[in-house]
Enzyme design. Sequence first.
Site, PDB file in Angstrom:
ATOM      1  N   LEU A  72      11.026   1.348   7.181  1.00 18.33           N
ATOM      2  CA  LEU A  72      10.478   1.839   5.922  1.00 18.33           C
ATOM      3  C   LEU A  72      11.202   3.141   5.577  1.00 18.33           C
ATOM      4  CD1 LEU A  72       8.159   1.400   3.809  1.00 18.33           C
ATOM      5  CD2 LEU A  72       6.993   3.245   5.025  1.00 18.33           C
ATOM      6  N   GLU A 128      11.942   2.543  14.332  1.00 11.20           N
ATOM      7  CA  GLU A 128      11.036   3.585  13.826  1.00 11.20           C
ATOM      8  C   GLU A 128       9.744   3.518  14.630  1.00 11.20           C
ATOM      9  OE1 GLU A 128       9.670   2.818   9.779  1.00 11.20           O
ATOM     10  OE2 GLU A 128       9.879   0.671  10.107  1.00 11.20           O
ATOM     11  N   TYR A 179       0.832  -1.197   0.000  1.00 18.85           N
ATOM     12  CA  TYR A 179       0.000   0.000   0.000  1.00 18.85           C
ATOM     13  C   TYR A 179       0.867   1.247   0.000  1.00 18.85           C
ATOM     14  CZ  TYR A 179       0.844   0.936   4.999  1.00 18.85           C
ATOM     15  OH  TYR A 179       1.431   1.222   6.206  1.00 18.85           O
ATOM     16  N   LYS A 214       6.525  -1.874   1.922  1.00 17.65           N
ATOM     17  CA  LYS A 214       5.325  -1.311   2.563  1.00 17.65           C
ATOM     18  C   LYS A 214       4.149  -2.266   2.376  1.00 17.65           C
ATOM     19  CE  LYS A 214       3.177   3.222   3.306  1.00 17.65           C
ATOM     20  NZ  LYS A 214       3.292   3.198   4.760  1.00 17.65           N
TER      21      LYS A 214
HETATM   22  N1  PDD Z   1       2.758   5.139   7.429  1.00 19.14           N
HETATM   23  N2  PDD Z   1       7.379   3.848   8.997  1.00 19.14           N
HETATM   24  C1  PDD Z   1       6.260   3.121   8.921  1.00 19.14           C
HETATM   25  C2  PDD Z   1       6.245   1.756   9.545  1.00 19.14           C
HETATM   26  C3  PDD Z   1       5.133   3.633   8.266  1.00 19.14           C
HETATM   27  O1  PDD Z   1       4.003   2.889   8.173  1.00 19.14           O
HETATM   28  C4  PDD Z   1       5.180   4.935   7.704  1.00 19.14           C
HETATM   29  C5  PDD Z   1       4.012   5.523   6.975  1.00 19.14           C
HETATM   30  C6  PDD Z   1       6.377   5.672   7.825  1.00 19.14           C
HETATM   31  C7  PDD Z   1       6.514   7.044   7.245  1.00 19.14           C
HETATM   32  O2  PDD Z   1       6.565   6.995   5.832  1.00 19.14           O
HETATM   33  P1  PDD Z   1       6.044   8.203   4.940  1.00 19.14           P
HETATM   34  O3  PDD Z   1       6.820   9.404   5.353  1.00 19.14           O
HETATM   35  O4  PDD Z   1       6.358   7.786   3.552  1.00 19.14           O
HETATM   36  O5  PDD Z   1       4.577   8.355   5.221  1.00 19.14           O
HETATM   37  C8  PDD Z   1       7.450   5.087   8.464  1.00 19.14           C
HETATM   38  C9  PDD Z   1       1.580   5.554   6.721  1.00 19.14           C
HETATM   39  C10 PDD Z   1       1.336   7.019   6.798  1.00 19.14           C
HETATM   40  C11 PDD Z   1       0.408   4.703   7.179  1.00 19.14           C
HETATM   41  O6  PDD Z   1       0.621   3.512   7.342  1.00 19.14           O
HETATM   42  O7  PDD Z   1      -0.705   5.220   7.343  1.00 19.14           O
END
Ligand code: PDD
Length: 287
Positions: free
Chosen positions: A205, A180, A33, A147
């Site tokens: 991620l 993270e 996703y 992801k």
């Molecule tokens: N989550 N780490 C994890 C485990 C994440 O699921 C996300 C993003 C990030 C940050 O990535 P980005 O800056 O590309 O949003 C880091 C999204 C927002 C979610 O699962 O809703």
Amino acid sequence: MARYAYVNGRYVDHREARVHIEDRGYQLADGVYEVVGVRDGRLIDEAPHLDRLDRSLKELRIGWPVARSTLSFVIRELMRRNRLRDGLVYMQVTRGVARRDHAFPTTAVKPALVLTTKNTKRLDLDPGAGIAIKSHPDIRWERCDIKTVALLPNVLAKQAARESGAYEAWLVDGEGRVTEGASTNAWIVTPEGELITRQTDSGILAGITRQTLKKLAGNLQLKFVERAFTLAEAKRAREAFITSATSFVTPVVRIDGDSVGDGKPGPAARRLREEYIRFAAAGELVT
Ligand code: PDD
């Protein structure tokens, strides 16, 4: 106003949107996703998000369900139909619908594509009081760079955080290092003034917000270092914050009940949040 979802080629009433019970995403979490942030009707960092989607799909050998240009069109069309001004676009691709078997289907199966949008409160330049973090063991698999929709460890960590009154969980590996957040990347500013976030490898991620902030951080008088930091170091930090497509840059003021710095959002997090919001304002206007 009707709210639409996009499901395999059709825009449908969100309440009526359905996937098949043998979708491999539903049965096996066999899918990926993306979440793209939207501010004032502008998509934030669409291209890097679609690049990451492409990478996730390739790593799992799932094909693109539609051409990339078609997906870009669908994103915009759904935003228009839902009059999305502030919030996010969610897109999910699974390996498709097939008789249940852990191995990939042996017959040609079309990957399934679903998109939804969500309206959220427009984030202010002012971060407010900041958030609390709860630490949690990182019990995830060794490919956190993909992801995938397989998010159960993240779900459990986030829930434990919420039950303790914290907003986000920071995942901690066997050596006491923060990898993270459950759905965000983690950052600190050390007492020496270094801006630190963990290096990207299969342990986290590679956040798109993280990547953009890395560029914006060049405007600050801070030395930027990519390395792991421990939970103990984070508790002694001058500042801490999280980044993601939906939280932008949000200051952390407590970790496991201990104050970070003076317990208020710090100047670096405030400045980076402003820089990020300014960056978002320069994106392409869609709605
Ligand atoms: N989550 N780490 C994890 C485990 C994440 O699921 C996300 C993003 C990030 C940050 O990535 P980005 O800056 O590309 O949003 C880091 C999204 C927002 C979610 O699962 O809703």
